[in-house]
Design a protein around this motif. Structure first.
Motif, PDB file in Angstrom:
ATOM      1  N   ASP A 136      23.104  31.978  20.602  1.00 48.62           N
ATOM      2  CA  ASP A 136      23.147  32.027  22.062  1.00 48.62           C
ATOM      3  C   ASP A 136      23.044  33.437  22.634  1.00 48.62           C
ATOM      4  O   ASP A 136      23.097  33.613  23.850  1.00 48.62           O
ATOM      5  CB  ASP A 136      24.430  31.369  22.581  1.00 48.62           C
ATOM      6  CG  ASP A 136      25.689  31.967  21.973  1.00 48.62           C
ATOM      7  OD1 ASP A 136      25.581  32.651  20.942  1.00 48.62           O
ATOM      8  OD2 ASP A 136      26.776  31.755  22.536  1.00 48.62           O
ATOM      9  N   GLY A 137      22.903  34.456  21.803  1.00 58.13           N
ATOM     10  CA  GLY A 137      22.823  35.808  22.346  1.00 58.13           C
ATOM     11  C   GLY A 137      22.676  36.850  21.259  1.00 58.13           C
ATOM     12  O   GLY A 137      22.464  36.534  20.083  1.00 58.13           O
ATOM     13  N   ALA A 171      27.787  41.677  30.540  1.00 59.68           N
ATOM     14  CA  ALA A 171      27.735  41.972  29.108  1.00 59.68           C
ATOM     15  C   ALA A 171      29.062  42.613  28.720  1.00 59.68           C
ATOM     16  O   ALA A 171      29.644  43.368  29.495  1.00 59.68           O
ATOM     17  CB  ALA A 171      26.576  42.915  28.803  1.00 59.68           C
ATOM     18  N   THR A 172      29.546  42.319  27.540  1.00 56.92           N
ATOM     19  CA  THR A 172      30.859  42.818  27.144  1.00 56.92           C
ATOM     20  C   THR A 172      30.869  44.340  27.066  1.00 56.92           C
ATOM     21  O   THR A 172      29.865  44.966  26.709  1.00 56.92           O
ATOM     22  CB  THR A 172      31.309  42.220  25.801  1.00 56.92           C
ATOM     23  OG1 THR A 172      32.613  42.715  25.478  1.00 56.92           O
ATOM     24  CG2 THR A 172      30.358  42.590  24.670  1.00 56.92           C
ATOM     25  N   ILE A 173      32.016  44.922  27.383  1.00 58.62           N
ATOM     26  CA  ILE A 173      32.151  46.371  27.327  1.00 58.62           C
ATOM     27  C   ILE A 173      32.075  46.865  25.889  1.00 58.62           C
ATOM     28  O   ILE A 173      31.761  48.025  25.634  1.00 58.62           O
ATOM     29  CB  ILE A 173      33.480  46.817  27.994  1.00 58.62           C
ATOM     30  CG1 ILE A 173      33.503  48.346  28.216  1.00 58.62           C
ATOM     31  CG2 ILE A 173      34.667  46.359  27.190  1.00 58.62           C
ATOM     32  CD1 ILE A 173      32.431  48.866  29.120  1.00 58.62           C
ATOM     33  N   THR A 174      32.337  45.986  24.932  1.00 57.20           N
ATOM     34  CA  THR A 174      32.187  46.361  23.526  1.00 57.20           C
ATOM     35  C   THR A 174      32.036  45.111  22.672  1.00 57.20           C
ATOM     36  O   THR A 174      32.758  44.128  22.867  1.00 57.20           O
ATOM     37  CB  THR A 174      33.385  47.198  23.025  1.00 57.20           C
ATOM     38  OG1 THR A 174      33.218  47.486  21.638  1.00 57.20           O
ATOM     39  CG2 THR A 174      34.704  46.476  23.231  1.00 57.20           C
ATOM     40  N   HIS A 175      31.118  45.157  21.730  1.00 57.25           N
ATOM     41  CA  HIS A 175      30.940  44.061  20.787  1.00 57.25           C
ATOM     42  C   HIS A 175      31.750  44.286  19.522  1.00 57.25           C
ATOM     43  O   HIS A 175      32.289  43.351  18.947  1.00 57.25           O
ATOM     44  CB  HIS A 175      29.448  43.920  20.434  1.00 57.25           C
ATOM     45  CG  HIS A 175      29.160  42.934  19.344  1.00 57.25           C
ATOM     46  ND1 HIS A 175      28.988  43.307  18.027  1.00 57.25           N
ATOM     47  CD2 HIS A 175      29.030  41.581  19.368  1.00 57.25           C
ATOM     48  CE1 HIS A 175      28.740  42.233  17.291  1.00 57.25           C
ATOM     49  NE2 HIS A 175      28.761  41.174  18.069  1.00 57.25           N
ATOM     50  N   ARG A 192      19.929  36.977  29.457  1.00 54.98           N
ATOM     51  CA  ARG A 192      20.132  38.272  30.119  1.00 54.98           C
ATOM     52  C   ARG A 192      19.709  39.461  29.275  1.00 54.98           C
ATOM     53  O   ARG A 192      19.668  40.589  29.782  1.00 54.98           O
ATOM     54  CB  ARG A 192      21.611  38.416  30.495  1.00 54.98           C
ATOM     55  CG  ARG A 192      22.046  37.551  31.665  1.00 54.98           C
ATOM     56  CD  ARG A 192      23.550  37.605  31.840  1.00 54.98           C
ATOM     57  NE  ARG A 192      24.228  36.793  30.845  1.00 54.98           N
ATOM     58  CZ  ARG A 192      25.535  36.866  30.570  1.00 54.98           C
ATOM     59  NH1 ARG A 192      26.293  37.727  31.198  1.00 54.98           N
ATOM     60  NH2 ARG A 192      26.077  36.076  29.666  1.00 54.98           N
ATOM     61  N   ILE A 193      19.413  39.238  28.014  1.00 53.77           N
ATOM     62  CA  ILE A 193      19.142  40.351  27.105  1.00 53.77           C
ATOM     63  C   ILE A 193      17.949  41.215  27.550  1.00 53.77           C
ATOM     64  O   ILE A 193      18.065  42.446  27.626  1.00 53.77           O
ATOM     65  CB  ILE A 193      18.957  39.844  25.671  1.00 53.77           C
ATOM     66  CG1 ILE A 193      20.302  39.446  25.062  1.00 53.77           C
ATOM     67  CG2 ILE A 193      18.266  40.883  24.792  1.00 53.77           C
ATOM     68  CD1 ILE A 193      21.232  40.617  24.792  1.00 53.77           C
ATOM     69  N   ASP A 217      16.341  46.572  29.630  1.00 55.45           N
ATOM     70  CA  ASP A 217      15.520  47.353  30.560  1.00 55.45           C
ATOM     71  C   ASP A 217      16.386  48.173  31.507  1.00 55.45           C
ATOM     72  O   ASP A 217      16.083  49.332  31.803  1.00 55.45           O
ATOM     73  CB  ASP A 217      14.607  46.427  31.363  1.00 55.45           C
ATOM     74  CG  ASP A 217      13.456  45.867  30.534  1.00 55.45           C
ATOM     75  OD1 ASP A 217      13.197  46.424  29.448  1.00 55.45           O
ATOM     76  OD2 ASP A 217      12.825  44.880  30.971  1.00 55.45           O
ATOM     77  N   ALA A 218      17.463  47.571  32.008  1.00 50.16           N
ATOM     78  CA  ALA A 218      18.332  48.271  32.949  1.00 50.16           C
ATOM     79  C   ALA A 218      19.019  49.460  32.288  1.00 50.16           C
ATOM     80  O   ALA A 218      19.154  50.533  32.895  1.00 50.16           O
ATOM     81  CB  ALA A 218      19.374  47.305  33.524  1.00 50.16           C
ATOM     82  N   VAL A 219      19.470  49.279  31.055  1.00 48.15           N
ATOM     83  CA  VAL A 219      20.105  50.396  30.361  1.00 48.15           C
ATOM     84  C   VAL A 219      19.105  51.527  30.144  1.00 48.15           C
ATOM     85  O   VAL A 219      19.391  52.700  30.410  1.00 48.15           O
ATOM     86  CB  VAL A 219      20.699  49.931  29.015  1.00 48.15           C
ATOM     87  CG1 VAL A 219      21.121  51.135  28.169  1.00 48.15           C
ATOM     88  CG2 VAL A 219      21.897  49.028  29.255  1.00 48.15           C
ATOM     89  N   ARG A 220      17.923  51.171  29.673  1.00 48.85           N
ATOM     90  CA  ARG A 220      16.913  52.208  29.446  1.00 48.85           C
ATOM     91  C   ARG A 220      16.614  52.978  30.740  1.00 48.85           C
ATOM     92  O   ARG A 220      16.534  54.212  30.740  1.00 48.85           O
ATOM     93  CB  ARG A 220      15.629  51.569  28.920  1.00 48.85           C
ATOM     94  CG  ARG A 220      15.678  51.136  27.467  1.00 48.85           C
ATOM     95  CD  ARG A 220      14.420  50.380  27.100  1.00 48.85           C
ATOM     96  NE  ARG A 220      14.343  50.061  25.684  1.00 48.85           N
ATOM     97  CZ  ARG A 220      13.618  49.077  25.178  1.00 48.85           C
ATOM     98  NH1 ARG A 220      12.915  48.302  26.005  1.00 48.85           N
ATOM     99  NH2 ARG A 220      13.587  48.853  23.891  1.00 48.85           N
ATOM    100  N   THR A 221      16.450  52.231  31.832  1.00 49.91           N
ATOM    101  CA  THR A 221      16.049  52.858  33.092  1.00 49.91           C
ATOM    102  C   THR A 221      17.216  53.572  33.780  1.00 49.91           C
ATOM    103  O   THR A 221      17.148  54.771  34.084  1.00 49.91           O
ATOM    104  CB  THR A 221      15.471  51.801  34.040  1.00 49.91           C
ATOM    105  OG1 THR A 221      14.361  51.160  33.409  1.00 49.91           O
ATOM    106  CG2 THR A 221      15.020  52.436  35.349  1.00 49.91           C
ATOM    107  N   GLU A 222      18.296  52.844  34.006  1.00 48.00           N
ATOM    108  CA  GLU A 222      19.382  53.372  34.830  1.00 48.00           C
ATOM    109  C   GLU A 222      20.274  54.357  34.075  1.00 48.00           C
ATOM    110  O   GLU A 222      20.645  55.400  34.615  1.00 48.00           O
ATOM    111  CB  GLU A 222      20.209  52.213  35.383  1.00 48.00           C
ATOM    112  CG  GLU A 222      19.402  51.290  36.295  1.00 48.00           C
ATOM    113  CD  GLU A 222      20.249  50.163  36.845  1.00 48.00           C
ATOM    114  OE1 GLU A 222      21.437  50.400  37.157  1.00 48.00           O
ATOM    115  OE2 GLU A 222      19.732  49.031  36.935  1.00 48.00           O
TER     116      GLU A 222
END
Length: 534
Positions: free
Chosen positions: A449-450, A486-490, A413-414, A419-424
């Motif tokens: 794994d991520g 994706a987690t709300i915070t890492h 999903r990375i 891309d979605a964060v950059r765009t939206e």
């Protein structure tokens, strides 16, 4: 000079309103130069706020005589403990609206005094906000509400000693109020180190790292403070909790896990036995450029799945590389670093460079082992990494809105998530502010794994509406993260700012168990109200 929230013994004054040291913030001319990079910012910076200009009410409660020596109502100390260091906090201070200022600040020196303070607060209905070093960027150290008669900020930085060192098991019992440099200085004579270096290292405490499950130095392997915990001692209103020192255990759910990440809502962490290591003697680092970000992602994934285990594996997209002066030609840059206490690491760096070059990486001149200087891009990145929070505050003085947030997701999903964060999120920021927004990304930690992407969003704000724009950006970011699971915070914790996303992420049965734990451990509901649960 502004009062230091770091406790006694601090020689350099901390900024009450902004990040870090008061004397390290950009000058007015530097702020103006920063603002020129974002079209629409103000012509001149907002003035440095003064505590004397704040309307600070008299304390709404008086401690009993046995506790009087532990607390202060000094206005500057109270103002310095009113907020953390998120952008929302900075702009509110600049605009003279810091929110609820605590009535008192307490600095206990031992567990007995912490217990006495909690007992008194419970009897009087006083909210207790464990402060750590005050570096929270998620609203984790402020009071938002009106259900308590007063607010007490609990500062443990007077409890900052390494109490015991077990050289056989290579671990140490450390008080939770130890700031990063204070902790490491006490371990240094023994040739040992915790080697947990978050960006806030100078201004955060061991207890804060534990209570927020902080991420630190290592980009692979032992990335979170959890990995170094041997046992915890926690003072709760229901009594103290001390877990056994064990290398590992399968005896039921871990008692430490209940308090790691609990953000002071269930108890006050006062001590921990922490796993240590020998100080590294061998180091090697290099940077590698990529023409395409997707190529770079694939290279990082290959590194994460190898057995090379770099200490540093930070991928900067072109915008982040430009911002940190690691690259000026539109390349993405991968910063690699290896370290060891037992032997040279140059061969591991060589293998890593061979691997990333096979994925299209360019360059990668190596440093020698031991104390050789890093290459120019590595040096530029390190300098920018430490300086960035000060520059954010300089932009805030120019009326810019700057939001940083991080997350983690599985590799499949990375690419789409980034891309979605950059765009939206970029579009949401531009719409809210009315000016073009800039969105940069870097990977801070990687796993087989991520990965953990870290985003920076910057846009010119409208005078007086900066916090509202920031809220819109935060809401857009949270929606995208939730949609991509994706987690709300890492590693920044939940606090109050991430509560909506956290409520959506956690399973409901776990929420029920957390509420039950709160009821039992904090029956008067005084500990950091509003964090994690209502």
């Amino acid at each position: 000079m502004p009062a230091s929230p770091s406790g006694p013994g601090t020689s350099r004054a901390r900024s009450w309103w902004g990040w870090g040291y008061a004397d390290a913030h950009p000058e007015d001319a530097d702020c103006a130069a920063l603002g020129a990079l974002l079209p629409g910012t103000a012509a001149r910076p907002l003035p440095i706020p003064r505590v004397a200009d704040l309307a600070i009410a008299r304390p709404g409660v008086t401690p009993p005589p046995p506790l009087e020596h532990l607390v202060t109502a000094d206005p500057e100390v109270r103002a310095a403990h009113a907020m953390g260091k998120a952008y929302r906090d900075i702009i509110r201070a600049l605009r003279g609206r810091p929110g609820r200022i605590p009535d008192l600040v307490a600095r206990p020196t031992d567990d007995r005094e912490v217990t006495d303070l909690l007992d008194w607060a419970g009897e009087r209905g006083v909210a207790v906000i464990p402060f750590g070093g005050g570096s929270s960027v998620v609203g984790g150290v402020e009071y938002r509400g009106d259900t308590h008669r007063a607010v007490l900020s609990l500062d443990l930085t007077s409890m900052d000693r390494v109490l015991d060192i077990d050289t056989v098991s290579r671990s140490a019992r450390i008080q939770a109020g130890a700031l990063g440099p204070v902790l490491e200085e006490q371990l240094r004579p023994h040739g040992l180190t915790l080697r947990h270096f978050p960006q806030s290292f100078e201004f955060s405490t061991l207890g804060g790292w534990l209570a927020t499950r902080a991420g630190g130095h290592y980009a692979t392997g032992r990335t979170h403070i959890d990995d170094f915990v041997q046992s915890l001692r926690v003072i709760t209103p229901a009594g103290p909790s001390t877990s056994w020192r064990l290398p590992a255990s399968g005896a039921g759910p871990s008692p430490d896990r209940l308090f790691l990440g609990s953000e002071g809502a269930l108890g006050v962490i006062t001590e921990a036995w922490m796993r240590l290591q020998e100080r590294p003697r061998y180091k090697a680092s290099a940077s590698v450029a990529f023409a395409g970000f997707q190529q770079a992602l694939e290279a990082v994934r290959a590194i994460a799945r190898s057995d090379l285990s770099p200490a540093n594996c930070r991928l900067l997209d072109p915008g982040e590389a430009l911002l940190s002066s690691a690259s000026h030609d539109g390349s993405s840059v991968l910063v690699l670093g290896f370290e060891s206490a037992t032997g040279p690491v140059d061969d591991r760096l060589t293998s890593a460079l061979d691997l990333v070059r096979a994925h299209g990486g360019r360059g990668g001149a190596r440093t020698a082992d031991r104390d050789a200087p890093a290459d120019a891009a590595v040096t530029a990145w390190r300098s920018a990494f430490l300086r960035m929070p000060y520059l954010r505050d300089g932009l805030a003085r120019m009326g810019a809105v700057v939001e940083t947030f991080e997350t983690a997701a599985t590799w499949d999903r990375i690419p789409a998530l980034i891309d979605a964060v950059r765009t939206e999120v970029g579009a949401a920021a531009s719409k809210a502010a009315g000016y073009p927004a800039h969105v940069n990304c870097r990977l801070t930690h990687v796993y087989p794994d991520g990965a953990a992407p870290y985003f920076t969003v910057a846009v010119a704000g409208r005078p007086g509406e900066e916090a509202d724009i920031w809220d819109d950006i935060k809401a857009a970011a949270s929606e995208v993260l939730h949609r991509y699971r994706a987690t709300i915070t890492h590693h920044h914790a939940v606090g109050r700012d991430h509560r909506p996303g956290y409520d959506l992420q956690r399973p409901e049965p776990f929420a029920l168990a957390l509420r039950a734990a709160k009821d039992v451990l904090d029956p008067h509901r005084i500990l950091n109200p509003g964090v994690l649960i209502d």
